[in-house]
Every structure is written in structure tokens, then in C-alpha cells.
Design a protein around this motif. Structure first.
Motif, PDB file in Angstrom:
ATOM      1  N   ASP A  44      41.375  58.458  37.296  1.00  0.00           N
ATOM      2  CA  ASP A  44      41.024  57.202  36.630  1.00  0.00           C
ATOM      3  C   ASP A  44      42.120  56.149  36.783  1.00  0.00           C
ATOM      4  OD1 ASP A  44      42.921  58.306  34.964  1.00  0.00           O
ATOM      5  OD2 ASP A  44      41.761  58.091  33.128  1.00  0.00           O
ATOM      6  N   ARG A  45      43.124  56.452  37.571  1.00  0.00           N
ATOM      7  CA  ARG A  45      44.199  55.498  37.890  1.00  0.00           C
ATOM      8  C   ARG A  45      44.707  55.837  39.280  1.00  0.00           C
ATOM      9  NH1 ARG A  45      45.687  57.758  33.218  1.00  0.00           N
ATOM     10  NH2 ARG A  45      45.750  55.684  32.331  1.00  0.00           N
ATOM     11  N   PRO A  46      45.519  54.984  39.873  1.00  0.00           N
ATOM     12  CA  PRO A  46      46.007  55.278  41.219  1.00  0.00           C
ATOM     13  C   PRO A  46      46.692  56.643  41.286  1.00  0.00           C
ATOM     14  CG  PRO A  46      46.540  53.035  40.615  1.00  0.00           C
ATOM     15  CD  PRO A  46      46.016  53.696  39.375  1.00  0.00           C
ATOM     16  N   ALA A  47      46.418  57.353  42.365  1.00  0.00           N
ATOM     17  CA  ALA A  47      46.959  58.704  42.536  1.00  0.00           C
ATOM     18  C   ALA A  47      47.824  58.753  43.797  1.00  0.00           C
ATOM     19  CB  ALA A  47      45.816  59.710  42.659  1.00  0.00           C
ATOM     20  N   PHE A 105      45.003  43.622  43.056  1.00  0.00           N
ATOM     21  CA  PHE A 105      45.087  44.641  42.015  1.00  0.00           C
ATOM     22  C   PHE A 105      45.686  44.057  40.744  1.00  0.00           C
ATOM     23  CE2 PHE A 105      45.352  47.481  45.776  1.00  0.00           C
ATOM     24  CZ  PHE A 105      44.280  48.287  45.492  1.00  0.00           C
ATOM     25  N   LEU A 106      45.113  44.430  39.618  1.00  0.00           N
ATOM     26  CA  LEU A 106      45.681  44.157  38.301  1.00  0.00           C
ATOM     27  C   LEU A 106      46.201  45.505  37.799  1.00  0.00           C
ATOM     28  CD1 LEU A 106      42.757  41.986  36.870  1.00  0.00           C
ATOM     29  CD2 LEU A 106      44.754  41.228  38.197  1.00  0.00           C
ATOM     30  N   ILE A 107      47.522  45.623  37.643  1.00  0.00           N
ATOM     31  CA  ILE A 107      48.149  46.904  37.337  1.00  0.00           C
ATOM     32  C   ILE A 107      48.806  46.850  35.970  1.00  0.00           C
ATOM     33  CG2 ILE A 107      49.820  48.624  38.112  1.00  0.00           C
ATOM     34  CD1 ILE A 107      49.565  47.214  40.918  1.00  0.00           C
ATOM     35  N   ALA A 114      44.879  50.647  37.331  1.00  0.00           N
ATOM     36  CA  ALA A 114      44.816  49.578  38.332  1.00  0.00           C
ATOM     37  C   ALA A 114      43.359  49.207  38.538  1.00  0.00           C
ATOM     38  CB  ALA A 114      45.443  50.024  39.642  1.00  0.00           C
ATOM     39  N   VAL A 115      43.076  47.941  38.440  1.00  0.00           N
ATOM     40  CA  VAL A 115      41.729  47.444  38.655  1.00  0.00           C
ATOM     41  C   VAL A 115      41.750  46.612  39.931  1.00  0.00           C
ATOM     42  CG1 VAL A 115      39.905  45.961  37.740  1.00  0.00           C
ATOM     43  CG2 VAL A 115      41.234  47.405  36.188  1.00  0.00           C
ATOM     44  N   HIS A 116      40.829  46.915  40.827  1.00  0.00           N
ATOM     45  CA  HIS A 116      40.704  46.163  42.073  1.00  0.00           C
ATOM     46  C   HIS A 116      39.659  45.083  41.857  1.00  0.00           C
ATOM     47  CE1 HIS A 116      38.719  45.778  46.161  1.00  0.00           C
ATOM     48  NE2 HIS A 116      39.895  45.230  46.304  1.00  0.00           N
ATOM     49  N   ILE A 117      40.036  43.841  42.108  1.00  0.00           N
ATOM     50  CA  ILE A 117      39.076  42.745  41.992  1.00  0.00           C
ATOM     51  C   ILE A 117      38.946  42.051  43.335  1.00  0.00           C
ATOM     52  CG2 ILE A 117      39.473  42.390  39.521  1.00  0.00           C
ATOM     53  CD1 ILE A 117      41.161  39.914  40.254  1.00  0.00           C
ATOM     54  N   VAL A 141      47.871  41.829  50.439  1.00  0.00           N
ATOM     55  CA  VAL A 141      47.744  42.656  49.246  1.00  0.00           C
ATOM     56  C   VAL A 141      48.410  41.894  48.108  1.00  0.00           C
ATOM     57  CG1 VAL A 141      48.334  44.837  48.137  1.00  0.00           C
ATOM     58  CG2 VAL A 141      47.787  44.805  50.568  1.00  0.00           C
ATOM     59  N   ILE A 142      47.654  41.649  47.058  1.00  0.00           N
ATOM     60  CA  ILE A 142      48.176  40.938  45.896  1.00  0.00           C
ATOM     61  C   ILE A 142      48.166  41.902  44.724  1.00  0.00           C
ATOM     62  CG2 ILE A 142      47.837  38.978  44.336  1.00  0.00           C
ATOM     63  CD1 ILE A 142      46.175  37.711  46.697  1.00  0.00           C
ATOM     64  N   GLU A 143      49.324  42.078  44.100  1.00  0.00           N
ATOM     65  CA  GLU A 143      49.432  42.973  42.953  1.00  0.00           C
ATOM     66  C   GLU A 143      49.971  42.177  41.772  1.00  0.00           C
ATOM     67  OE1 GLU A 143      51.505  46.590  43.880  1.00  0.00           O
ATOM     68  OE2 GLU A 143      50.276  46.943  45.662  1.00  0.00           O
ATOM     69  N   VAL A 144      49.208  42.179  40.697  1.00  0.00           N
ATOM     70  CA  VAL A 144      49.599  41.483  39.482  1.00  0.00           C
ATOM     71  C   VAL A 144      49.904  42.538  38.431  1.00  0.00           C
ATOM     72  CG1 VAL A 144      48.896  39.823  37.718  1.00  0.00           C
ATOM     73  CG2 VAL A 144      48.064  39.576  40.084  1.00  0.00           C
ATOM     74  N   ARG A 145      51.145  42.556  37.955  1.00  0.00           N
ATOM     75  CA  ARG A 145      51.568  43.549  36.958  1.00  0.00           C
ATOM     76  C   ARG A 145      51.547  42.893  35.590  1.00  0.00           C
ATOM     77  NH1 ARG A 145      53.030  48.276  39.658  1.00  0.00           N
ATOM     78  NH2 ARG A 145      53.500  49.071  37.606  1.00  0.00           N
ATOM     79  N   GLY A 146      51.137  43.680  34.597  1.00  0.00           N
ATOM     80  CA  GLY A 146      51.062  43.162  33.234  1.00  0.00           C
ATOM     81  C   GLY A 146      50.519  44.235  32.308  1.00  0.00           C
ATOM     82  N   THR A 147      49.715  43.823  31.345  1.00  0.00           N
ATOM     83  CA  THR A 147      49.157  44.743  30.345  1.00  0.00           C
ATOM     84  C   THR A 147      47.641  44.605  30.350  1.00  0.00           C
ATOM     85  OG1 THR A 147      51.138  44.404  29.019  1.00  0.00           O
ATOM     86  CG2 THR A 147      49.269  45.448  27.926  1.00  0.00           C
TER      87      THR A 147
END
Length: 155
Positions: A44-47, A105-107, A114-117, A141-147
Motif C-alpha cells: 500500500d506504499r512504495p516498496a 508523486f505526492l509523498i 505515495a500517490v501518483h497523479i 519525475v516530479i516528487e512533492v514531499r509533505g503530509t
């Protein structure tokens, strides 16, 4: 890239879509590739490759090396069956392997989700900015880190 609707697959539908996509690329859907995809899609999350190797090892009651899993994951990324979360060196199953989009990705820094949009306008802007700088962006590849919303709500 233009915006469009696409079918999101889950469960057996996802497995069939992945198998069909891989075979359409001229590759075989072997028992090991199937086991790796099943393990990957069960998280249910990146592995990581090590997480996946451990899951496959347990399901097959034999040791499976992470190196073998890495090779299969590279094939899956190339065939659009999986996405690589660069900052985590981890992978997620692509729920719509028939559509090729740039990765956004929203991580969540709290739970690791991580949600892929897909946002073709945003990724197109990145590609345009790169082109204007004389750079050919092959795989943005765009990765947005947050909550995430779940973790924000629990505080």
C-alpha cells in the motif's frame, strides 16, 4: 501531452492489464514476473526491491535475490507497469499501464504513502521549460514531499 480519461485497474484487472501490456511489448509474462508483480501490487506504499524479494521469497517458500527483482522491476518500469519513486529508491504498480504519463508523486514524510497523479499541463510545463533551456527531458519525475490528508487529519 493532451489530457484524457483512462481506466484505473485494481486486483485481477490490474494483473491482466499488466500482463497484456508486457506481452504487447514483446516480453513474456513468466511465473517469476507474475510473482514480482503480485508482490509489488500488494503493497500500500512504495516498496523496495528488497521488500518485494522478501514477499516473493515467502510466497514461493524459497529465497529470491533482490538482484533478480531489480532486473524485473527495470523491465516493468520500461513497460509502464511500475513507477519508480526516485527519492525512496522504491516502486509502485502503475494502475493504468495502458497510458503513459510523466510521474508526479505526492509523498507523505510521515507514513510513507505515495500517490501518483497525472497532470499533463504541469508536466508539459516542465518539458517546455527544459526545452527552452536546450534540454530534452526524456523522463521527467516530479516528487512533492509533505503530509498526506490522513496524517494531517490525525494531528
Amino acid at each position: 501531452m493532451r489530457s484524457h480519461d483512462h481506466q484505473v485497474h485494481e486486483g485481477e484487472s490490474l494483473r491482466k492489464a499488466a500482463r497484456d501490456r508486457l506481452q504487447a511489448k514483446g516480453e513474456q509474462w513468466t511465473d517469476m514476473r507474475s510473482a514480482v508483480f503480485d508482490a509489488l501490487s500488494s503493497f500500500d506504499r512504495p516498496a523496495s526491491a528488497y521488500d518485494i524479494a522478501e514477499a516473493v521469497s515467502k510466497s514461493q517458500d524459497r529465497r529470491v535475490a533482490a538482484n533478480s527483482v531489480y532486473r524485473i522491476l527495470d523491465l516493468f518500469v520500461g513497460a509502464n507497469l511500475a513507477r519508480r519513486v526516485e527519492s525512496a529508491n522504491a516502486y509502485i504498480a502503475n494502475q493504468h499501464p495502458d497510458c503513459l504519463h510523466d510521474c508526479i508523486f505526492l509523498i507523505c514524510d510521515n507514513c510513507g504513502q505515495a500517490v501518483h497523479i497525472d497532470d499533463d499541463k504541469l508536466s508539459g510545463g516542465i518539458r517546455d521549460a527544459a526545452a527552452n533551456a536546450g534540454f530534452a527531458a526524456r523522463r521527467p519525475v516530479i516528487e512533492v514531499r509533505g503530509t498526506c490528508g490522513d496524517c494531517s487529519d490525525s494531528k
